[in-house]
Write a protein that holds these residues in place. Structure first.
Motif, PDB file in Angstrom:
ATOM      1  N   ARG A 187       0.836  -1.204   0.000  1.00 38.30           N
ATOM      2  CA  ARG A 187       0.000   0.000   0.000  1.00 38.30           C
ATOM      3  C   ARG A 187       0.870   1.253   0.000  1.00 38.30           C
ATOM      4  NH1 ARG A 187      -4.079  -0.364   4.891  1.00 38.30           N
ATOM      5  NH2 ARG A 187      -4.448   1.776   4.173  1.00 38.30           N
ATOM      6  N   ILE A 188       0.250   2.373  -0.397  1.00 39.95           N
ATOM      7  CA  ILE A 188       0.923   3.673  -0.386  1.00 39.95           C
ATOM      8  C   ILE A 188       0.317   4.531   0.717  1.00 39.95           C
ATOM      9  CG2 ILE A 188       1.305   5.811  -1.680  1.00 39.95           C
ATOM     10  CD1 ILE A 188       1.193   4.176  -4.233  1.00 39.95           C
ATOM     11  N   VAL A 189       1.179   5.196   1.476  1.00 42.10           N
ATOM     12  CA  VAL A 189       0.710   6.157   2.484  1.00 42.10           C
ATOM     13  C   VAL A 189       1.363   7.510   2.207  1.00 42.10           C
ATOM     14  CG1 VAL A 189       0.325   4.405   4.262  1.00 42.10           C
ATOM     15  CG2 VAL A 189       2.551   5.535   4.112  1.00 42.10           C
ATOM     16  N   TYR A 190       0.716   8.554   2.704  1.00 41.79           N
ATOM     17  CA  TYR A 190       1.234   9.907   2.546  1.00 41.79           C
ATOM     18  C   TYR A 190       1.385  10.541   3.937  1.00 41.79           C
ATOM     19  CZ  TYR A 190      -0.390   9.127  -2.229  1.00 41.79           C
ATOM     20  OH  TYR A 190      -0.603   8.605  -3.485  1.00 41.79           O
ATOM     21  N   PRO A 191       2.480  10.231   4.633  1.00 46.79           N
ATOM     22  CA  PRO A 191       2.665  10.790   5.979  1.00 46.79           C
ATOM     23  C   PRO A 191       2.824  12.307   5.921  1.00 46.79           C
ATOM     24  CG  PRO A 191       4.685   9.778   5.205  1.00 46.79           C
ATOM     25  CD  PRO A 191       3.628   9.431   4.197  1.00 46.79           C
ATOM     26  N   ASP A 192       2.679  12.936   7.073  1.00 45.83           N
ATOM     27  CA  ASP A 192       2.820  14.398   7.110  1.00 45.83           C
ATOM     28  C   ASP A 192       4.204  14.836   6.649  1.00 45.83           C
ATOM     29  OD1 ASP A 192       0.882  14.494  10.169  1.00 45.83           O
ATOM     30  OD2 ASP A 192       0.239  14.668   8.085  1.00 45.83           O
ATOM     31  N   PHE A 193       5.237  14.151   7.131  1.00 42.43           N
ATOM     32  CA  PHE A 193       6.606  14.516   6.773  1.00 42.43           C
ATOM     33  C   PHE A 193       7.464  13.263   6.603  1.00 42.43           C
ATOM     34  CE2 PHE A 193       4.999  18.008   9.376  1.00 42.43           C
ATOM     35  CZ  PHE A 193       5.322  19.129   8.615  1.00 42.43           C
ATOM     36  N   LEU A 194       8.523  13.427   5.815  1.00 40.57           N
ATOM     37  CA  LEU A 194       9.624  12.464   5.793  1.00 40.57           C
ATOM     38  C   LEU A 194      10.868  13.270   6.138  1.00 40.57           C
ATOM     39  CD1 LEU A 194      10.352   9.492   5.220  1.00 40.57           C
ATOM     40  CD2 LEU A 194      10.988  10.201   2.906  1.00 40.57           C
ATOM     41  N   VAL A 205       9.623   8.607   9.038  1.00 38.26           N
ATOM     42  CA  VAL A 205       8.267   9.087   8.786  1.00 38.26           C
ATOM     43  C   VAL A 205       7.802   9.836  10.032  1.00 38.26           C
ATOM     44  CG1 VAL A 205       5.875   8.315   8.612  1.00 38.26           C
ATOM     45  CG2 VAL A 205       7.599   7.334   7.097  1.00 38.26           C
ATOM     46  N   TYR A 206       7.180  11.008   9.823  1.00 35.42           N
ATOM     47  CA  TYR A 206       6.695  11.788  10.971  1.00 35.42           C
ATOM     48  C   TYR A 206       5.213  12.108  10.755  1.00 35.42           C
ATOM     49  CZ  TYR A 206       6.753  15.215  14.779  1.00 35.42           C
ATOM     50  OH  TYR A 206       6.526  15.892  15.948  1.00 35.42           O
ATOM     51  N   GLU A 207       4.405  11.725  11.755  1.00 30.01           N
ATOM     52  CA  GLU A 207       2.976  12.032  11.725  1.00 30.01           C
ATOM     53  C   GLU A 207       2.619  12.924  12.903  1.00 30.01           C
ATOM     54  OE1 GLU A 207       1.208   9.452   8.518  1.00 30.01           O
ATOM     55  OE2 GLU A 207       0.798  11.375   9.501  1.00 30.01           O
ATOM     56  N   HIS A 208       1.751  13.886  12.651  1.00 29.63           N
ATOM     57  CA  HIS A 208       1.223  14.705  13.745  1.00 29.63           C
ATOM     58  C   HIS A 208      -0.264  14.439  13.869  1.00 29.63           C
ATOM     59  CE1 HIS A 208       0.616  17.845  16.616  1.00 29.63           C
ATOM     60  NE2 HIS A 208      -0.326  18.393  15.853  1.00 29.63           N
ATOM     61  N   PHE A 209      -0.686  14.049  15.075  1.00 32.88           N
ATOM     62  CA  PHE A 209      -2.092  13.761  15.335  1.00 32.88           C
ATOM     63  C   PHE A 209      -2.681  14.933  16.108  1.00 32.88           C
ATOM     64  CE2 PHE A 209      -1.550   9.701  13.585  1.00 32.88           C
ATOM     65  CZ  PHE A 209      -0.370   9.148  14.057  1.00 32.88           C
TER      66      PHE A 209
END
Length: 264
Positions: A187-194, A205-209
């Motif tokens: 699958r492909i994901v689009y995290p907030d930042f790399l 990978v960096y995600e902000h919730f």
């Protein structure tokens, strides 16, 4: 001089255009009539003759002007095709050479020889540039409706993401916003930042919730974290994240500690 990636993009585009032209020319030549055209100028008049292998030349009357035009087109297409194929050959060879990293050539040298040589491009600079080329960012197809921009000038989806982007930028952390990342399950994901740690050359990978006081949002956030872990992304190992609620906004001090611990 064009930057490496821009030149490479232009070269790829030119090769694609040449291949399309080659395809069209070959299709036209497949249906072209047999023989070659010869033109003979007499005063103000032009006479057309057709040559076929093993035969005498044949005069083409005005009624056969379409055949003369087809033969002239055939000769033109043949010459253009030879030029196109020569340029394709040269362009593909040049593209292959552009896949060779200048920094890799330096790194492959023995240490004793490296000590005698000044590299054209500093190793870290070359690595970061190639990392950006491989990870262009801004690949999430979902449109950004908010008019919020980072210090680097790129649109982001929230004020918190702007704060994060600016923190990375000020701390000279190479980052891309919403890149395309392929997971182990395909699958492909689009995290907030790399993000890239230049020293260790490790990417995170960096995600902000940002709405963790919403039960529905927090459930999806939990599912996303578990999904990353199932695909080999664990916190502190290729995966970082931050959280906030309406009563507990993003803590920049905490983010700075994350930067110091994992990214510098």
């Amino acid at each position: 001089m064009l930057e490496h990636n821009q030149f490479k993009e232009n070269l790829v585009r030119e090769i694609d255009e040449l291949q399309e032209t080659q395809k069209q020319l070959k299709a036209r030549l497949t249906g072209a009539p047999e023989g070659t055209l010869n033109l003979l100028q007499k005063n103000q008049n032009v006479q057309y003759y057709i040559y076929r292998e093993g035969r005498k030349r044949q005069y083409l009357s005005k009624k056969k002007k379409d055949l003369a035009a087809a033969l002239a087109q055939k000769a033109y297409d043949s010459k253009v095709l030879s030029i196109v194929e020569a340029r394709l050959k040269y362009g593909k060879r040049m593209l292959d050479e552009y896949h060779v990293s200048i920094d890799d050539m330096y790194q492959a040298m023995p240490a004793a020889r490296q000590a005698l040589v000044s590299p054209c491009i500093p190793a870290e600079e070359a690595y970061v540039r190639e990392w950006y080329e491989k990870n262009p960012g801004r690949e999430n197809p979902y449109p950004i409706l908010q008019k919020i921009f980072s210090e680097r000038g790129e649109p982001v989806r929230s004020k918190s993401e702007k704060i994060l982007a600016d923190l990375f930028y000020r701390n000279q952390i190479p980052y891309v916003y919403e890149p395309k990342v392929w997971m182990q399950d395909g699958r492909i994901v689009y995290p907030d930042f790399l993000l890239l740690n230049v020293r260790t050359r490790k990417a995170y990978v960096y995600e902000h919730f940002g709405m963790m006081d919403s039960p529905e949002y927090s459930q999806k956030a939990s599912e996303k974290i578990n999904y990353y872990m199932e695909n080999g992304y664990h916190y502190g190992d290729r995966f970082l994240f931050s959280m906030e609620t309406s009563k507990t906004p993003l803590n920049t001090k905490t983010v700075e500690k994350i930067i110091v611990k994992f990214l510098i």
